[in-house]
Write a protein that holds these residues in place. Sequence first.
Motif, PDB file in Angstrom:
ATOM      1  N   MET A   1       0.837  -1.195   0.000  1.00  0.00           N
ATOM      2  CA  MET A   1       0.000   0.000   0.000  1.00  0.00           C
ATOM      3  C   MET A   1       0.876   1.252   0.000  1.00  0.00           C
ATOM      4  SD  MET A   1      -3.110  -1.027   2.600  1.00  0.00           S
ATOM      5  CE  MET A   1      -1.971  -1.546   3.888  1.00  0.00           C
ATOM      6  N   THR A   4      -2.365   5.182   3.039  1.00  0.00           N
ATOM      7  CA  THR A   4      -3.462   4.708   3.886  1.00  0.00           C
ATOM      8  C   THR A   4      -4.093   5.903   4.592  1.00  0.00           C
ATOM      9  OG1 THR A   4      -2.308   2.615   4.287  1.00  0.00           O
ATOM     10  CG2 THR A   4      -4.124   3.181   5.769  1.00  0.00           C
ATOM     11  N   VAL A  24      -7.504   3.178   0.968  1.00  0.00           N
ATOM     12  CA  VAL A  24      -6.088   2.913   0.697  1.00  0.00           C
ATOM     13  C   VAL A  24      -5.851   3.081  -0.798  1.00  0.00           C
ATOM     14  CG1 VAL A  24      -5.823   1.325   2.642  1.00  0.00           C
ATOM     15  CG2 VAL A  24      -6.452   0.428   0.398  1.00  0.00           C
ATOM     16  N   ASN A  26      -3.185   1.601  -3.621  1.00  0.00           N
ATOM     17  CA  ASN A  26      -2.148   0.609  -3.881  1.00  0.00           C
ATOM     18  C   ASN A  26      -1.355   0.974  -5.129  1.00  0.00           C
ATOM     19  OD1 ASN A  26      -2.879  -1.296  -1.727  1.00  0.00           O
ATOM     20  ND2 ASN A  26      -4.749  -1.611  -2.933  1.00  0.00           N
ATOM     21  N   GLU A  29      -2.649   1.568  -9.047  1.00  0.00           N
ATOM     22  CA  GLU A  29      -4.096   1.786  -9.107  1.00  0.00           C
ATOM     23  C   GLU A  29      -4.409   3.082  -9.854  1.00  0.00           C
ATOM     24  OE1 GLU A  29      -6.738  -0.341  -5.758  1.00  0.00           O
ATOM     25  OE2 GLU A  29      -5.670   1.437  -5.060  1.00  0.00           O
TER      26      GLU A  29
END
Length: 559
Positions: A1, A4, A24, A26, A29
């Motif tokens: 990750m 967060t 979150v 990642n 993404e």
Amino acid sequence: MLLTCKELTKSYGMHTVLDAISFVVNATERIGIVGPNGVGKSTLLRLLVKQEELDSGTITYAPNIEFGYLPQTTPDFYGQSIQDLILASVGNLKLLEEQMHTLEAAMAGAGANQLPSLMEEYAALTTRFQDRGGYELDYKIDSILEGLHLTYLERSRAVETLSGGEKARVGLATLLLRSPEILLLDEPTNHLDFASLEWLESYLSTYQGAVVMVSHDRQFLNKTVSKVFEIDEHSHQLHTYSGNYDAYIEAKQAERKRWEDAYEQQQEEIKELQKQIRINGRQVGHSNRPTRDNDKYAKYFFSQNVQSAVARNVRAAQMQLERIEENPIPKPPELLRVQSQFQTEPIQSQIIVRLEQITKSFGQRKLFEQLNLTITPQTRIMLTGPNGTGKTTLLRLINGDEVPDSGSLQVVEGARIGYLAQEPASLDREKTVIETYKYGQIGYEGEFIGRLLGYGFFRLEDMHKQVGQLSVGQKRKLELACLLAAQPNVLLLDEPTNYISLDVLEAFESALLHFDGPIIVISHDRWFIQRFGGEIWQLVDGRIERGQPGDANTPIPFL
């Protein structure tokens, strides 16, 4: 990750913007943030880059993670040239390169005990350097500047002398050159022409880091994101949807339908329980009358059993009703209905505006030379072309904000031109929404509030907010409201879809389709162009190239 976020909360006075949102992000993404204007999308990005302070909650980046932020409005970069910004942008890569050289020297003289840890650190650095394009830096600089159509600008040129669109593209280019692990982009497609849009879509699809962006460009979201974060305007919470924008809309419609069905079903259950309590309650009351002397004992005993059963049913219905009332399904909120229709009367003249032999230059740069243009009541033009070709200048000439170097420009008497500039106007920050809207009009405040509410752009609680409290998108909606109030019969619109949320955008598109007068629109919004219809004109090298009449099923020839 990479990132967060837990229980992020942000308020301005009594107005809650974000309420305990968590998510979150990642690696790799692609996330699009959507929601109505003023709901807190830009605020969330500013919180993530620490330009604003949280009321509560935590934001945690993974170790050694760098983020890059593109704000909705680009800074002026006073005193800096394009080359200055480029050198500053690649400075992090230069720093990584220096760290690599330092480690190389350390490894050359390291002992057996130190070498493994140094090699591990060196491998991590080289991976970051490679992923961020460090080994092909010169090529990367050239390709990004070319992709965003900035190669015609001298790198020694002061950024403050550039147009708003050029500044925005320079800001985006220098951010992409930094190659941070997380890109945080607020309306990145504003000011991009078709070629630059397609290039950016392709660039982001292969970007090595994560991308989190706010955008109202539907086609861009469809092509670039795989997850949608929606900030709800009522709960101020964040909901996550998988897929692109079309998938999000489909999921939202299904979710709304389930909510409405569940609410209606519960309301029917409440009505039925209340009916049972009312009818059975009366029956219990009637059964409590004294027995007559001639009633037989068995009959009396039977009636008492019936009465007890009815009373139990009443109590059961009351308990069920109490359980529902303790945790009821909330009524789905009323959807904001946008009614942005223009009220105007057409002009009787067959020629509204005529430009003859217009020439216009800025310094050594000539935009038009002997340009001719006639606007009639039936004119519906979508004006396209690369950035910097003079589209905005042409609208400003027609509106009287610029004066041609030579040639003549005539506007028929009775023409009321409604002009929407590319950037939101400099509204008085101290005035309220309703004060700004009613300025220059005659009437009672209650009448103006009713009219403004009727458009669907604002709610009653927004009327006395100061303009300085509004988001960029809300200011744009206020401009649209003022434009509607002016009742123009000629429209000149420069990138009208920038900054406004998708619910307002679709209603505004419908209003333009029903506008009974000439319209010239500058836009790079491909979805909007396909719905607009009319002729597509392209401004190239100071002349206009007319396209064929378009419709929703005809592909745009300049994509």
